[in-house]
Design an enzyme around this catalytic site. Structure first.
Site, short mmCIF file in Angstrom:
data_model
loop_
_atom_site.label_atom_id
_atom_site.label_comp_id
_atom_site.label_asym_id
_atom_site.label_seq_id
_atom_site.Cartn_x
_atom_site.Cartn_y
_atom_site.Cartn_z
N GLY A 1 0.85 -1.00 -0.13
CA GLY A 1 0.09 0.06 -0.04
C GLY A 1 0.92 1.39 -0.16
O GLY A 1 0.29 2.43 -0.36
N ARG B 1 14.64 -0.35 0.16
CA ARG B 1 15.06 -1.56 0.84
C ARG B 1 15.50 -2.73 -0.22
O ARG B 1 15.09 -2.57 -1.34
CB ARG B 1 13.65 -2.13 1.71
CG ARG B 1 12.81 -1.04 2.52
CD ARG B 1 11.92 -1.70 3.27
NE ARG B 1 10.60 -2.39 2.76
CZ ARG B 1 9.79 -2.71 3.32
NH1 ARG B 1 9.60 -3.02 4.66
NH2 ARG B 1 8.82 -3.35 2.55
N GLY C 1 -0.03 6.19 1.62
CA GLY C 1 0.95 5.61 0.90
C GLY C 1 2.25 6.18 1.38
O GLY C 1 3.38 6.00 0.78
N ASP D 1 1.45 -11.62 6.71
CA ASP D 1 1.83 -10.87 5.76
C ASP D 1 3.38 -10.28 5.89
O ASP D 1 3.80 -9.58 5.14
CB ASP D 1 0.97 -9.49 5.47
CG ASP D 1 0.30 -8.83 6.81
OD1 ASP D 1 -0.25 -9.60 7.38
OD2 ASP D 1 0.64 -7.61 6.83
N ASN D 2 3.65 -10.28 7.08
CA ASN D 2 5.03 -9.88 7.41
C ASN D 2 6.05 -10.98 7.72
O ASN D 2 7.17 -10.83 8.23
CB ASN D 2 4.93 -8.99 9.01
CG ASN D 2 4.17 -7.72 8.62
OD1 ASN D 2 4.16 -7.16 7.63
ND2 ASN D 2 3.62 -7.21 9.71
P1 AMP Z 1 2.23 -3.02 8.03
O1 AMP Z 1 1.87 -2.88 9.33
O2 AMP Z 1 3.45 -2.04 7.77
O3 AMP Z 1 3.19 -4.26 7.90
O4 AMP Z 1 1.31 -2.86 7.04
C1 AMP Z 1 -0.10 -3.41 6.69
C2 AMP Z 1 -0.61 -3.13 5.42
O5 AMP Z 1 -1.13 -1.94 5.69
C3 AMP Z 1 0.24 -3.30 4.15
O6 AMP Z 1 -0.67 -3.77 3.33
C4 AMP Z 1 0.64 -2.16 3.88
O7 AMP Z 1 1.01 -1.77 2.87
C5 AMP Z 1 -0.55 -1.22 4.54
N1 AMP Z 1 -0.10 0.22 4.91
C6 AMP Z 1 0.46 0.57 6.17
N2 AMP Z 1 0.48 1.83 6.16
C7 AMP Z 1 0.06 2.36 5.08
C8 AMP Z 1 -0.07 3.86 4.65
N3 AMP Z 1 0.46 4.68 5.27
N4 AMP Z 1 -0.72 3.81 3.24
C9 AMP Z 1 -1.08 2.77 2.61
N5 AMP Z 1 -0.97 1.55 3.06
C10 AMP Z 1 -0.34 1.25 4.20
MG MG Z 2 3.95 -5.29 6.57
#
Ligand code: AMP
Ligand code: MG
Length: 567
Positions: free
Chosen positions: A152, A243, A186, A320-321
């Protein structure tokens, strides 16, 4: 520009001027022209960004047929094309990993002088050959299926195969919206980007499998965040980290395909991952998916044991992580445990402590069960039973690796019957006294056996000396000394040397990251640089790091620190 880079640049300029002046008079005009051309070619190749990306992923895997950045439910594909959105000027290259630059991307340090470099590593311009993609994945978050997640705020720029023949995938994080942005903007803020940049590099130098970070760029882009989900929304600034990983595929990459009934794509992606990253599995092996599963189970057990051996809590162990290559990815509200406590939860948003440090091994098992569910359509019933058996062996694999790593931390060679008991005994003493995890092991590596024997532990060994107040400490020491004395050909110096090579003196404690972040938010990146430098050699005592207090007892203000999912 780093000070080292700047120094090299000055040196290079000086050499260049001298070179021009020193051309001897007697050379012919042609010879002089040749010299000059050679010099300018050198300057050009040193300074241009000679990084051309390819896109095997794009060629091999199905692409979203819908075009455009708008947010949507994406079907029957692995990637969507998506362009990064440049950050608002002015941009500052706050940090660069020289190791990643040189040893992964084959780039010369002088490339960072190039104004285009900062644009390329922040989404303002594309590297030659790049076709940016956003990956479609799903995931189980905090135990529940979350449907489509995806990149995202990340853009996969393409792949680079380096001089050593290693294939690396370059990805921007914080580079703008994609079809997977859901309600997000984003973007990523400075604080979380500093933490990801520093920690992924630090983990690499600790020897833990991880994604890497090439660069950190900060901007004037306003980004609004509610840091602690308490309704207090504040304006922060956007940052981008470039990254690197051998692959960014996750358990959730396969899960979403099975959940959507897209079994052909599931097979295509699984085959691709096996062919590219599990090369020892023959493509015509009828059991290849089961063998692949067993490898991931094994490597995930090893990874989590490794996390535990350095006191690392990931914080958000959602599927997903969790990487299919069992590397640490997606650094968020992670933490290095200070006082030893199996219930340590680094993420202040994790109210139930689902991802406490002591729960990580079990959560790994949960995630692997989800991987098996995702692979099920590709397995025969016999293969499925084999995989279930492999999962039953996960716990043993984990404990065995944990034991090996902790034995090394204690300086043990070979196997002895009560090794596990000695490890558990020490951890119990540490838990009872709240001993600092990192420094207890480090100081055990620095103390001499005679100091241990006589109980003359210097006060400067603050963690060990705190631990020695436990009523059973002497009992543990006696058992420990007895165990060491059985290694006949070992010396105390050799033991210390071995132990200091596996017990870091420096880890990225929250207070250290926080202090660097506070300065970075005011455009002072000196502490980011110092931490980066320190954590490149975490096992070596360093003067500047000592002066900064990085091996000291954490300051009292560190106790108030909270890190949430907000990033
Ligand atoms: P994360 O917690 O960073 O692993 O993110 C979990 C999900 O939320 C993933 O699909 C990320 O791409 C999405 N995500 C987190 N923060 C944002 C953001 N600021 N804008 C868009 N997508 C986000
Ligand atoms: Mg993630």
């Amino acid at each position: 520009m780093t000070s080292r880079g700047f120094a090299l640049f000055l040196l290079f300029s000086a050499v260049a001027r001298a070179d021009e002046q020193d051309v001897p008079e007697r050379k012919s005009c042609d010879e002089r022209e040749l010299e000059r051309n050679r010099f300018y070619t050198d300057v050009k190749t040193h300074r241009e960004i000679s990084l051309t990306l390819s896109h095997k992923l794009l060629d091999a895997l199905p692409l979203d047929e819908v075009d455009g950045r708008f947010i949507r439910a994406v079907k029957v594909c692995v990637f969507s094309q998506s362009q990064p959105t440049p950050l608002k000027d002015p941009l500052t290259l706050a940090a660069v990993s020289q190791d990643a630059l040189r040893n992964i991307l084959d780039l010369n340090e002088s490339v960072i002088q190039n104004e285009e470099f900062v644009l390329c590593v922040s989404g303002g311009k594309l590297f030659p050959g790049s076709i940016p993609l956003a990956h479609r994945y799903g995931g189980h978050q905090f135990g529940y299926w979350s449907e489509q997640l995806g990149d995202g705020r990340a853009h996969l720029l393409g792949e680079y195969t380096n001089r050593k023949g290693e294939r690396w995938e370059l990805q921007l994080k914080g580079s703008g919206k994609t079809p997977y942005s859901r309600s997000g903007d984003g973007r990523a803020v400075i604080r979380s980007s500093v933490r990801e940049f520093l920690c992924s590099e630090a983990m690499h130098f600790l020897g833990v499998p991880t994604s890497r970070a090439l660069s950190l760029v900060v901007s004037e882009e306003p980004v609004w965040r509610d840091r602690f989900y308490d309704g207090n929304v504040i304006k922060e600034r956007g940052a981008v980290v470039l990254r690197l990983a051998r692959s960014w595929f996750r358990i959730g990459s396969l899960e979403i395909l099975t959940r959507s009934g897209e079994f052909d794509v599931l097979r295509t992606l699984s085959d691709f991952v096996i062919k590219e990253h599990f090369k020892s599995i023959a493509t015509n092996n009828p059991d290849k998916y089961a063998v692949f599963f067993s490898r991931v189970v094994n490597e995930t057990a090893h990874l989590i044991a490794h996390w535990m051996s350095v006191g690392f809590a990931h914080g958000v162990c959602n599927t997903d992580n969790f990487s299919l290559l069992s590397i640490t990815i997606d650094y968020g509200p992670f933490g290095f445990m200070e006082s030893y406590d199996p219930n340590f939860v680094p993420n202040s948003s994790d109210d139930e402590g689902r991802y406490s440090i002591g729960a990580q091994a079990d959560v790994g098992l949960f995630n692997l069960q989800k991987l098996l569910e995702a692979l099920k359509p590709l397995l025969t019933s016999d293969q499925l039973s084999q995989c279930q058996q492999i999962l039953r062996e996960y716990s043993q694999t984990y404990h065995q690796r944990f034991r090996e790593l902790f034995k090394a931390k204690l300086g043990f060679l070979g196997n002895q019957e009560n090794d596990s008991y000695l490890i558990a005994f020490l951890l119990k003493l540490m838990e009872d006294t709240g001993a600092d995890f990192t420094m207890t092991f480090r100081q055990l590596s620095e103390v001499t056996l005679s100091q241990l024997q006589t109980g003359a532990i210097p006060l400067s060994m603050w963690a060990l000396s705190g631990l020695s107040s436990h009523e059973y400490f002497r009992d543990w020491v006696q058992l420990y000394l007895k165990r060491l004395s059985r290694m006949k050909s070992d010396s105390d110096a050799a033991r210390q040397h071995r132990m200091q090579g596996v017990n870091p003196r420096y880890v990225l404690r929250n207070w250290m990251a926080e202090s660097a972040i506070r300065k970075a938010e005011k455009n002072d990146f000196s502490e980011v640089t110092l931490l980066q430098k320190t954590l490149t050699e975490p096992f070596v005592e360093q003067e500047e790091a000592e002066k900064a207090g990085y091996s000291n007892k954490p300051p009292s203000w560190a106790q108030q620190l909270r890190v949430s999912c907000s990033s």
